[in-house]
Each structure stands twice: as structure tokens, then as C-alpha cells.
Design a protein around this motif. Structure first.
Motif, PDB file in Angstrom:
ATOM      1  N   LEU A  23     -43.620  52.572  52.738  1.00  0.00           N
ATOM      2  CA  LEU A  23     -44.865  52.004  53.240  1.00  0.00           C
ATOM      3  C   LEU A  23     -45.955  53.044  53.071  1.00  0.00           C
ATOM      4  CD1 LEU A  23     -43.561  50.605  56.670  1.00  0.00           C
ATOM      5  CD2 LEU A  23     -43.603  49.446  54.459  1.00  0.00           C
ATOM      6  N   VAL A  25     -49.836  53.675  53.918  1.00  0.00           N
ATOM      7  CA  VAL A  25     -50.959  53.191  54.720  1.00  0.00           C
ATOM      8  C   VAL A  25     -52.116  54.175  54.613  1.00  0.00           C
ATOM      9  CG1 VAL A  25     -49.494  51.927  56.356  1.00  0.00           C
ATOM     10  CG2 VAL A  25     -50.118  54.296  56.844  1.00  0.00           C
ATOM     11  N   LEU A  31     -52.097  48.695  55.172  1.00  0.00           N
ATOM     12  CA  LEU A  31     -51.060  48.842  54.154  1.00  0.00           C
ATOM     13  C   LEU A  31     -51.684  48.869  52.764  1.00  0.00           C
ATOM     14  CD1 LEU A  31     -47.948  48.932  53.714  1.00  0.00           C
ATOM     15  CD2 LEU A  31     -48.070  46.443  53.427  1.00  0.00           C
ATOM     16  N   ALA A  61     -46.137  55.224  59.591  1.00  0.00           N
ATOM     17  CA  ALA A  61     -46.993  54.044  59.617  1.00  0.00           C
ATOM     18  C   ALA A  61     -47.135  53.583  61.063  1.00  0.00           C
ATOM     19  CB  ALA A  61     -46.384  52.940  58.759  1.00  0.00           C
ATOM     20  N   TRP A  85     -53.687  44.431  54.778  1.00  0.00           N
ATOM     21  CA  TRP A  85     -53.405  45.134  53.521  1.00  0.00           C
ATOM     22  C   TRP A  85     -54.661  45.157  52.673  1.00  0.00           C
ATOM     23  CZ3 TRP A  85     -53.787  42.137  49.037  1.00  0.00           C
ATOM     24  CH2 TRP A  85     -53.757  40.754  49.206  1.00  0.00           C
TER      25      TRP A  85
END
Length: 179
Positions: A23, A25, A31, A61, A85
């Protein structure tokens, strides 16, 4: 979804039933990438193209994102829908990625169907290329795009993982991998 550049990129790793998820970020917890550890070099290359010169700093995250990922893989198929996102692709790519988010869990769509959905029925190849360069896999569900005949087609995370994701969601598809 915006096209603005982040100040910081943070890389977290989360265990899932289909491998370690990566992930990425930004400083606001938005994201920027979702991929799997076995494809980390590809993800780093893609991130380098979109966010030239920015390092991926190890970190964590936001808990809400980590928990949503855990809930999705635990069976709450709508858990990823509220994740913020952002991408840095072209306008066409972002149009395709937005359209991917309209395919509900448990359903699939062909490349032709996706091209028609964005109002470009003859752009099947371009849709396929945009689908394949989606940096936010699973959250932007590119795995839900299958061949016109219902068969599994390419997936950046590998066909076995695509098969697992679609089966997890209860989607119908022709399973040539089970043979």
C-alpha cells in the motif's frame, strides 16, 4: 481522485490470503498504489514514472485503510468502496479507472463492455492498456475485466490471483486454470 502530486509517499505492507499487499499512501493517507510484493519492482518503476524523484518511505498506512483491506479479504466485499485514492495517469486512463469502479463486486465486464461504458466502443485495446496500467489494483477493480467469452485474461498480479479475487467475490467466469 486528483492529479496533484503528493509531498510524501509511504510504503506499507499488509498480509492477505493471496500474498503480501503493498500500500502506497501520501501524507494525507490517500492511496496512490496497491500491488503485491511479488510485483514490487514493477510497482516501483510505475511509481517512479508517475512521481519522478520521490522516494517510497517505509511506514504505516492509516488504520482505516489497513482495516478496510482486511475486511475485504475477510469477506466484506464493499469494504474498499470508500477508500480515497488518487492517480497520476492520463485523462483517458483515469476515465477507464473511474469506470472500473462502477463494476460491482461479484460482476465482471468485458473489455468491449468497458470501452462502451466510457463512450469509446472502438477503443478496446486502449481500454486494455489503461486497465493493465492501473496503479491501484483491487481498490480500482481491474480484476473484474474478463474476456468477451467469459474467460480469464491477463492480470498484472497474475492469473491465479485474479482467479482467487473473482472467486472470492462470487463472480462467474470460465476457469481455464482449474484444469
Amino acid at each position: 481522485m486528483t492529479k496533484s502530486l503528493p509531498e510524501t509517499l509511504i510504503l506499507d505492507r499488509v498480509a492477505t490470503p493471496v500474498g503480501e499487499a503493498l500500500l502506497v499512501v501520501d501524507e494525507a493517507g490517500v492511496l496512490r498504489a496497491f500491488d503485491f510484493a511479488d510485483y514490487e519492482p514493477r510497482m516501483r518503476t510505475l511509481m517512479g514514472r508517475h512521481y519522478r524523484g520521490m522516494a517510497l518511505n517505509p511506514g504505516r498506512a492509516p488504520d482505516a485503510l489497513r482495516e478496510a483491506v482486511g475486511r475485504y479479504f475477510g469477506g466484506d466485499l464493499d469494504a474498499l468502496a470508500g477508500i480515497a485514492w488518487a492517480t497520476n495517469g492520463t485523462a483517458f486512463q483515469r476515465k477507464v479507472w473511474d469506470a472500473l469502479c462502477t463494476i460491482p463486486a461479484g460482476e465482471t465486464l468485458s473489455y468491449k463492455g468497458l470501452a462502451e461504458r466510457i463512450g469509446s466502443p472502438s477503443a478496446m485495446r486502449a481500454v486494455g492498456l489503461a486497465n493493465g496500467s492501473n496503479p491501484v489494483a483491487v481498490v480500482v477493480p481491474c480484476h473484474r475485466v474478463i474476456g468477451a467469452n467469459g474467460s480469464l485474461t491477463g492480470y498484472g498480479g497474475g492469473l491465479p490471483r485474479k482467479r482467487w479475487l473473482l472467486a472470492h467475490e462470487g463472480a462467474a467466469f470460465k476457469d481455464s486454470l482449474a484444469a
